[in-house]
Design an enzyme around this catalytic site. Structure first.
Site, short mmCIF file in Angstrom:
data_model
loop_
_atom_site.label_atom_id
_atom_site.label_comp_id
_atom_site.label_asym_id
_atom_site.label_seq_id
_atom_site.Cartn_x
_atom_site.Cartn_y
_atom_site.Cartn_z
N ASP A 186 60.27 -24.92 36.48
CA ASP A 186 61.71 -25.15 36.37
C ASP A 186 62.14 -26.37 35.54
O ASP A 186 63.05 -26.27 34.74
CB ASP A 186 62.32 -25.30 37.77
N GLU A 429 52.06 -27.84 48.00
CA GLU A 429 52.65 -27.16 46.84
C GLU A 429 52.10 -27.74 45.52
O GLU A 429 51.80 -27.01 44.58
CB GLU A 429 54.18 -27.32 46.91
C1 GLC Z 1 59.76 -23.03 42.62
C2 GLC Z 1 58.72 -22.96 41.52
C3 GLC Z 1 58.51 -21.52 41.10
C4 GLC Z 1 58.13 -20.70 42.32
C5 GLC Z 1 59.16 -20.85 43.45
C6 GLC Z 1 58.69 -20.23 44.75
O1 GLC Z 1 61.00 -22.63 42.16
O2 GLC Z 1 59.11 -23.73 40.43
O3 GLC Z 1 57.52 -21.42 40.14
O4 GLC Z 1 57.99 -19.36 41.99
O5 GLC Z 1 59.38 -22.22 43.70
O6 GLC Z 1 57.45 -20.76 45.11
#
Ligand code: GLC
Length: 458
Positions: A186, A429
């Site tokens: 993002d 994460e």
């Molecule tokens: C965040 C991450 C994305 C992922 C999502 C759910 O938005 O940047 O890559 O898919 O979380 O884990």
């Protein structure tokens, strides 16, 4: 002589024991995360923080789950394609029924091709599906594998065809993304650079000027799950939502969005992953002897050769490109290493990536590799989301790429450090590349799944 052979047998035994034990610990941790985040037909990325089904998350999840239960892994992917739009698009989120906020944010059904029986977002995410389908199938007995491949191949063909027809309007071989969320990374450097140049509407600038972001930060949902310093800035987050609203106002129609946006990017990482996906699709088609459309095969070759358009010979780095100006966005990130995973680049380029970037301490060689931004970059921050921390999905892909290009020692090093860190820090994460501290959400599914996959290789 006898002593020597006993000694080496003993060491071999110890080594095998250690590997086995490591394997077991990772397995136990991973099982716990799967159980926690399992929602029957699919797995959410993290309880509380991410309550929906995400496209690339589920693909990575299936890649790990196949070692536990290949049927359940296949179900994960079948669940994903329930959300496929009539035009072939795979949405980046399938919304959990009952979440009215996200339903209101997205309203995917404004587009006539959206499904009516399930609520989805209106944008996509990196195309890992072909990779996941291929790998899950490899864990199944032949007949079952073939029936799974037969069921999934048409869906992947439609998705890849949509990527070319809808997202490559200039027929360059390169797919254009409309929103940073589509890249899955993002707030990574190229996108953050675009956000600053072209993304911020007046009202966000006003919020910034009046420092209202400090107040708004208090209502952010993610603050319950991770400290602010580890998440996207509130101002950037507001900008992301404002761009999403602009896309929604155009009913998720790519042509209309592209007619006005200055923001869209030909994203390096996405296109590299697309190269790999196209090749895995060819493998699936070859195994079940169902030929792919000739146009799709031609386009796939075009994408491979177009990757060279991302190369900057002066900096010896790959960069993303602005869709509108075709200028490279010279803001480096881990994406520069993903063409190793994508394949199709020359050995010379692979060597430039490994020796010139991956192994250099001021770039990507940190105690825990691989940081998502080179440490020499002014954007680098060891704890902030996609601006420095180590993400296991990136390591997993680059490890595959290193092996494909014959860098086995380097691949082993990244894998071992990743697994050792996870054993201490848990299934977080993301991770600090200097200290190995776990960051962001806890019990994160793709970390668990891909760690399991890496442990199985050990
Ligand atoms: C965040 C991450 C994305 C992922 C999502 C759910 O938005 O940047 O890559 O898919 O979380 O884990």
């Amino acid at each position: 002589m006898v002593t020597n052979s006993y000694t080496s047998t003993y060491w071999l035994y110890l080594l095998a024991e250690m590997v086995q034990r490591k394997h077991k610990e990772i397995e136990t941790l991973a099982h716990r995360v799967f159980a926690l985040n399992d929602r029957g037909n699919y797995t959410i990325p993290a309880t509380g923080l991410y309550p929906h089904q995400w496209l690339w998350d589920s693909c990575f999840t299936a890649i790990g789950l196949r070692h536990v239960d290949a049927q359940r892994a296949a179900k994960e992917l079948r669940s994903l394609v329930r959300g496929q739009w009539k035009n072939g698009m795979l949405p980046h989120m399938l919304l959990h029924p009952g979440d009215s906020k996200e339903f209101w944010v997205w309203q995917g059904r404004q587009h006539p091709d959206a499904p009516t029986d399930i609520a989805t977002s209106g944008i996509t995410q990196p195309p890992i599906l072909a990779e996941a389908v291929w790998l899950v199938g490899q864990k199944m007995p032949k007949a079952e594998r073939h029936s799974f491949y037969h069921a999934m191949l048409p869906k992947i063909v439609r998705y890849h065809t949509w990527l070319y027809e809808d997202r490559d309007p200039q027929n360059s071989g390169l797919v254009v993304l409309l929103h940073p969320w589509e890249s899955g990374m993002d707030d990574s450097p190229p996108w953050i650079t675009q956000l600053k140049r072209h993304g911020r509407p007046l009202w966000v600038k006003a919020v910034d000027f009046l420092q209202l972001d400090l107040v708004l930060a208090q209502v952010r949902r993610d603050k319950k799950y991770a400290p602010f310093g580890q998440r996207t800035d509130t101002i950037d987050n507001l900008t992301l939502y404002s761009i999403q609203r602009q896309i929604k106002r155009k009913n998720y129609e790519t042509k209309k969005v592209l007619a006005t946006t200055k923001f869209a990017l030909e994203d390096l990482a996405f296109n590299a992953m697309f190269c790999k996906a196209n090749r895995q699709l060819e493998n699936i088609s070859a195994e079940i002897r169902v030929p792919l459309p000739e146009k799709l095969r031609k386009n796939a070759r075009k994408t491979e050769s177009a990757m060279e358009l991302f190369w900057d010979d002066e900096h010896k780095t790959y960069y993303s490109r602005s869709y509108r100006t075709k200028n490279l966005i010279r803001s480096s990130s881990i994406a520069t290493l993903l063409p190793l995973y994508g394949g199709g680049i020359t050995k010379k380029r692979a060597k430039e990536l490994v020796e010139g970037l991956l192994l250099r301490p001021e770039r990507f060689s940190t105690p825990l590799p691989i940081p998502t931004v080179p440490t020499s970059s002014s954007i680098f921050h060891s704890q902030k989301y996609w601006q420095g921390p180590v993400w296991v999905n990136m390591n997993w892909m680059i490890i595959q790429g290193l092996k494909d290009y014959g860098y086995h020692d380097e691949a082993r090093l990244v894998r071992d450090r990743t697994l050792e860190t996870i054993e201490i820090a848990g299934m977080r994460e993301y991770f600090d590349p200097f200290t190995g501290h776990g960051l962001g959400g806890e019990n994160f599914t793709w970390t668990a799944a891909l760690a399991l996959d890496l442990a199985h290789e050990a």
